[in-house]
Enzyme design. Structure first.
Site, PDB file in Angstrom:
ATOM      1  N   ARG A 286      13.092  -9.589  -7.695  1.00 43.38           N
ATOM      2  CA  ARG A 286      12.270  -9.821  -6.505  1.00 43.38           C
ATOM      3  C   ARG A 286      13.073  -9.695  -5.217  1.00 43.38           C
ATOM      4  NH1 ARG A 286      10.296 -14.785  -7.802  1.00 43.38           N
ATOM      5  NH2 ARG A 286      11.627 -15.800  -6.284  1.00 43.38           N
TER       6      ARG A 286
ATOM      7  N   TYR B  43      -5.282  -4.585  13.950  1.00 45.82           N
ATOM      8  CA  TYR B  43      -5.872  -4.232  12.647  1.00 45.82           C
ATOM      9  C   TYR B  43      -6.652  -5.449  12.132  1.00 45.82           C
ATOM     10  CZ  TYR B  43      -5.493  -3.040   7.614  1.00 45.82           C
ATOM     11  OH  TYR B  43      -5.724  -2.769   6.298  1.00 45.82           O
TER      12      TYR B  43
HETATM   13  C1  LIG Z   1      -2.380  -0.398  11.998  1.00 43.91           C
HETATM   14  C2  LIG Z   1      -2.304  -0.857  10.573  1.00 43.91           C
HETATM   15  N1  LIG Z   1      -1.397  -1.784  10.253  1.00 43.91           N
HETATM   16  C3  LIG Z   1      -1.288  -2.243   8.997  1.00 43.91           C
HETATM   17  C4  LIG Z   1      -2.100  -1.776   8.002  1.00 43.91           C
HETATM   18  C5  LIG Z   1      -1.981  -2.365   6.627  1.00 43.91           C
HETATM   19  O1  LIG Z   1      -1.333  -1.522   5.741  1.00 43.91           O
HETATM   20  P1  LIG Z   1      -1.575  -1.643   4.177  1.00 43.91           P
HETATM   21  O2  LIG Z   1      -2.886  -0.979   3.914  1.00 43.91           O
HETATM   22  O3  LIG Z   1      -0.399  -0.959   3.574  1.00 43.91           O
HETATM   23  O4  LIG Z   1      -1.625  -3.094   3.843  1.00 43.91           O
HETATM   24  C6  LIG Z   1      -3.045  -0.806   8.284  1.00 43.91           C
HETATM   25  C7  LIG Z   1      -3.923  -0.280   7.219  1.00 43.91           C
HETATM   26  O5  LIG Z   1      -4.855   0.445   7.453  1.00 43.91           O
HETATM   27  C8  LIG Z   1      -3.163  -0.336   9.620  1.00 43.91           C
HETATM   28  O6  LIG Z   1      -4.093   0.562   9.965  1.00 43.91           O
END
Ligand SMILES: Cc1ncc(COP(=O)(O)O)c(C=O)c1O
Length: 395
Positions: free
Chosen positions: A64, A117
């Site tokens: 891990r 997001y």
């Molecule tokens: C701007 C942004 N940050 C983070 C993520 C999260 O990534 P993951 O899908 O690998 O968890 C996304 C996913 O779409 C994203 O668009």
């Protein structure tokens, strides 16, 4: 690349992308790192065991904590992003949640861009709220005025620039500077900019996040995140990431590392195709506006020009108001644009989006349907044909 244990000095970016994290002569001359599948790491003596237990940050210790495969990926991303250290995580969202958790405790105040997001927002409004961390969302256009929102209890400011779905460009240097002045940790989700087009540490950010699931892996076949930082924050981030049980699959690390090697070749193509589509759409009567920071008409264009060195292939387009069934017909009928979450792979994607539901400090004023487009690596002329046929279905 290590040769006789030495790193080459002062090479240019693309050369570093081709060689970062590689140590072929530490591995029988084999160019790529092997994919180590393991939980258990064995120690021949009690002395070796003790050394690893005493310093798990610098020893291969237990699956891990990392393997030579994940370490190769981390070293490569840290070097390309411009930080000293990186920590691979099981997804981009895990990188975000681990980084936030590392610096927050009950009673703390957290500033988050209103256009992050959506799952980042859900984490703040759900788990963090449950742990009595107060999240305050700020207008992404706030710039240095964010200082007025900082309290004695503010510990972290979390940026994502440009913002998800609507692509507002933030004044990252001003926000990071205001944070630094008050001892607040600044974190930036740099997934759109990638290390090629935005240099977080040169703009004063403490911690950068890359959802390596997107452009770094680049082929829609891995779930992977990475936290990049400098020494002062590294141990805390690594300790919390491990404590939360994060572990990265070795195959995904390998795919991330393999994708990284071609990032500098793929990104200009995503950029060019994205701009071709964005400009073409901006001229269409069916389109109310295109949200793409690299277009001079975009409100964030000046900041983008100042701070970014390029644009990725992700942007949005707002249509003039039109009946829902026409939009459904448009979307269902595409031949090349597929509907699916994620982005950053070789394939072009389109998705209807509803930013209304994920804003609170600002409001989304768009009147027509909003579509998020990812420009893939197909021939741009074919993509334009597909869009043209789609717009015809709007009637
Ligand atoms: C701007 C942004 N940050 C983070 C993520 C999260 O990534 P993951 O899908 O690998 O968890 C996304 C996913 O779409 C994203 O668009």
């Amino acid at each position: 690349m290590k040769k006789d244990g030495k790193k080459k000095s002062k090479t240019r970016r693309d050369t570093r992308i081709a060689s970062a994290g590689l140590d072929p002569h530490g591995n029988g001359g084999i160019i790529n790192p092997p994919v180590y599948h393991t939980s258990t790491v064995l120690f021949p003596t009690v002395k070796d065991l003790k050394r690893a237990v005493d310093d798990p940050f610098n020893n291969i210790y237990y699956g891990r904590f990392g393997t030579p495969t994940s370490i190769a990926f981390e070293e490569a991303v840290a070097e390309i992003e411009g930080g000293e250290k990186a920590i691979a995580t099981s997804s981009g969202l895990a990188a975000i949640t681990c980084a936030l958790t590392a610096f927050l405790k009950s009673g703390d105040h957290l500033l988050v861009a209103d256009t992050v997001y959506e799952p980042t927002r859900k984490f703040c409004d759900g788990l963090l709220r449950g742990f009595e961390v107060e999240t305050e969302y700020y207008d992404p256009l706030i710039g240095g005025a964010i200082a007025a929102l900082m309290r004695d209890t503010t510990r972290v400011v979390f940026m994502e620039s440009p913002g998800s779905l609507t692509f507002e460009v933030q004044d990252v240097p001003a926000i990071a500077a205001a944070a630094k002045e008050r001892g607040v940790v600044s974190i930036l989700d740099n997934t759109w900019g990638t290390p090629l087009f935005f240099r977080p540490f040169e703009h004063g950010v403490d911690i950068a996040i890359e959802a390596a699931t997107k452009y770094i892996s680049g082929h829609a076949d891995a779930m992977l995140g990475v936290i990049i930082t400098n020494e002062p924050h590294f141990k805390r981030l690594k300790t919390v990431t491990v404590a939360l049980g994060n572990s990265v699959g070795p195959d995904d690390c390998y795919l991330g590392l393999r994708g990284l090697r071609t990032l500098a070749v793929r990104m200009p193509r995503h950029q060019e195709t994205g701009l071709t589509l964005a400009r073409w759409l901006a001229d269409r009567a069916e389109v109310a506006r295109v949200l793409h920071p690299a277009l001079p008409s975009d409100p964030g264009h000046e900041l983008w020009k100042r701070d970014f060195t390029g644009s990725s292939g992700l942007f949005s387009v707002e249509l003039h108001p039109v009946a829902r069934e026409k939009v459904v017909a448009m979307l269902d009928g595409f031949e090349l644009f597929s509907m699916g979450f994620s982005w950053g792979g070789f394939e072009s994607l389109i998705l209807p989006m509803e930013p209304h539901y994920s804003r609170s400090a600002t409001s989304w004023e768009g009147k027509g349907p909003l579509l998020r487009i990812h420009a893939g690596l197909e021939d741009p002329a074919d993509l334009v044909d597909d869009l043209e046929a789609g717009l015809k279905r709007l009637g």
